[in-house]
Design a protein around this motif. Structure first.
Motif, PDB file in Angstrom:
ATOM      1  N   GLU A  33      36.605  54.574  63.290  1.00 16.49           N
ATOM      2  CA  GLU A  33      37.845  54.657  62.518  1.00 16.49           C
ATOM      3  C   GLU A  33      38.908  53.717  63.086  1.00 16.49           C
ATOM      4  OE1 GLU A  33      37.766  59.284  60.916  1.00 16.49           O
ATOM      5  OE2 GLU A  33      38.384  58.858  62.976  1.00 16.49           O
ATOM      6  N   ILE A  34      38.988  53.661  64.412  1.00 14.60           N
ATOM      7  CA  ILE A  34      39.950  52.752  65.048  1.00 14.60           C
ATOM      8  C   ILE A  34      39.596  51.304  64.740  1.00 14.60           C
ATOM      9  CG2 ILE A  34      40.789  51.885  67.269  1.00 14.60           C
ATOM     10  CD1 ILE A  34      40.569  54.755  68.321  1.00 14.60           C
ATOM     11  N   SER A  35      38.318  50.993  64.835  1.00 17.78           N
ATOM     12  CA  SER A  35      37.861  49.629  64.552  1.00 17.78           C
ATOM     13  C   SER A  35      38.196  49.228  63.124  1.00 17.78           C
ATOM     14  CB  SER A  35      36.353  49.530  64.797  1.00 17.78           C
ATOM     15  OG  SER A  35      35.871  48.239  64.481  1.00 17.78           O
ATOM     16  N   GLN A  36      37.987  50.122  62.183  1.00 14.78           N
ATOM     17  CA  GLN A  36      38.300  49.834  60.778  1.00 14.78           C
ATOM     18  C   GLN A  36      39.795  49.653  60.588  1.00 14.78           C
ATOM     19  OE1 GLN A  36      36.247  49.109  58.282  1.00 14.78           O
ATOM     20  NE2 GLN A  36      38.068  48.723  57.016  1.00 14.78           N
ATOM     21  N   GLY A  37      40.595  50.479  61.278  1.00 11.99           N
ATOM     22  CA  GLY A  37      42.047  50.363  61.183  1.00 11.99           C
ATOM     23  C   GLY A  37      42.551  49.042  61.736  1.00 11.99           C
ATOM     24  N   SER A  40      41.618  46.282  59.202  1.00 13.26           N
ATOM     25  CA  SER A  40      42.447  46.253  57.994  1.00 13.26           C
ATOM     26  C   SER A  40      43.853  45.748  58.285  1.00 13.26           C
ATOM     27  CB  SER A  40      42.503  47.644  57.359  1.00 13.26           C
ATOM     28  OG  SER A  40      43.130  48.572  58.220  1.00 13.26           O
ATOM     29  N   ARG A  41      44.312  45.971  59.523  1.00 11.78           N
ATOM     30  CA  ARG A  41      45.655  45.518  59.900  1.00 11.78           C
ATOM     31  C   ARG A  41      45.645  44.183  60.627  1.00 11.78           C
ATOM     32  NH1 ARG A  41      45.293  50.765  59.581  1.00 11.78           N
ATOM     33  NH2 ARG A  41      47.042  52.044  58.855  1.00 11.78           N
ATOM     34  N   ARG A  42      44.453  43.599  60.744  1.00 13.35           N
ATOM     35  CA  ARG A  42      44.288  42.284  61.372  1.00 13.35           C
ATOM     36  C   ARG A  42      44.842  42.285  62.809  1.00 13.35           C
ATOM     37  NH1 ARG A  42      40.823  42.049  57.623  1.00 13.35           N
ATOM     38  NH2 ARG A  42      41.363  40.985  55.671  1.00 13.35           N
TER      39      ARG A  42
END
Length: 253
Positions: A33-37, A40-42
């Motif tokens: 989840e952290i990696s995806q966040g 998405s926020r670059r």
């Protein structure tokens, strides 16, 4: 060569930077989840620290990657990760740990082979160009020409304004009659529905149904919920050109 301003996120600072471990403790989320966040926020992870990448620098890296793939005839569905990142470091002074994370954002990496996500990459390059036209519009034809030039002949067939929905406004020039585009990202609008509609109608008092819908997609789960919001916060008017939405005189909270 990259300018100092583009690399401002990498300059030393006396203020302690947020680390990946800090994020794990604060967010109480899984690593996935952290990696995806972060994706998405670059936000890059450099030596354990979290560093947001400048949008202009991201666009530059993606353009260089596309150009290198074409100039060296490397298949974009099976590109060697280390060879690409090393080439960018040698020829353009872009750190390997930066370019490799960018490649992970815009494709899949498996056993050292990068499979480019063409649509996501072409879209981001288009956004990078469009961001310069937030205050003054650009003629659509000229924008498309810049976009095609940036991604090159191999990838220009992927270009379509549909990739940039909810990131621009389209209008006709009162002087030339040409279609013009202005950068207007839905990500910068409030997530609260009432505030979102207020900003939308302050920007443009009358919207076609097909134009307003993309600017609501990120705050609804389906079309039914979108229609409920339109019924609550907007007034529908039908004429020979179709359905238009305008602001209600008063919002009901």
């Amino acid at each position: 060569m990259t300018s100092d301003s583009d690399r401002e996120d990498y300059r030393p600072s006396k203020r302690r930077r947020l680390t990946l471990e800090d994020a794990r403790e604060i967010l109480q989320a899984s690593d996935a989840e952290i990696s995806q966040g972060l994706k998405s926020r670059r936000v890059l992870i450099l030596k354990g620290e979290l560093r947001p990448i400048a949008p202009s620098y991201l666009t530059q890296i993606l353009e260089l990657l596309l150009n290198h793939l074409v100039s060296t005839s490397i298949p974009h569905q099976a590109a060697p990760l280390v060879a690409l990142s090393s080439a960018l470091e040698t020829d353009h002074e872009i750190r390997r740990d930066v370019s490799e994370q960018v490649m992970a954002w815009f494709g899949q990496i498996d056993d050292g082979i990068w499979k480019l996500d063409v649509n996501a990459t072409v879209k981001e390059v288009g956004l990078g160009i469009l961001r310069a036209y937030k205050d003054e519009p650009i003629v659509e034809f000229d924008f498309l020409a810049k976009w095609k030039s940036a991604v090159g002949d191999t990838f220009e067939t992927t270009i379509t304004l549909d990739l940039l929905l909810a990131n621009y406004l389209s209008s006709l020039s009162t002087l030339t009659g040409a279609t013009e585009l202005t950068y207007f990202p839905s990500s910068a609008l409030p997530t609260d529905p009432a505030a979102r509609f207020t900003d939308i109608f302050l920007t443009r008092p009358r919207w076609k149904a097909e134009d307003i819908s993309p600017f609501l997609e990120d705050i609804v789960v389906n079309n039914k919920e979108r229609d409920k919001l339109l019924l609550k916060y907007a007034r529908a008017i039908t004429d020979k050109e179709g359905v238009w939405y305008t602001a209600r005189v008063m919002y009901n909270g």
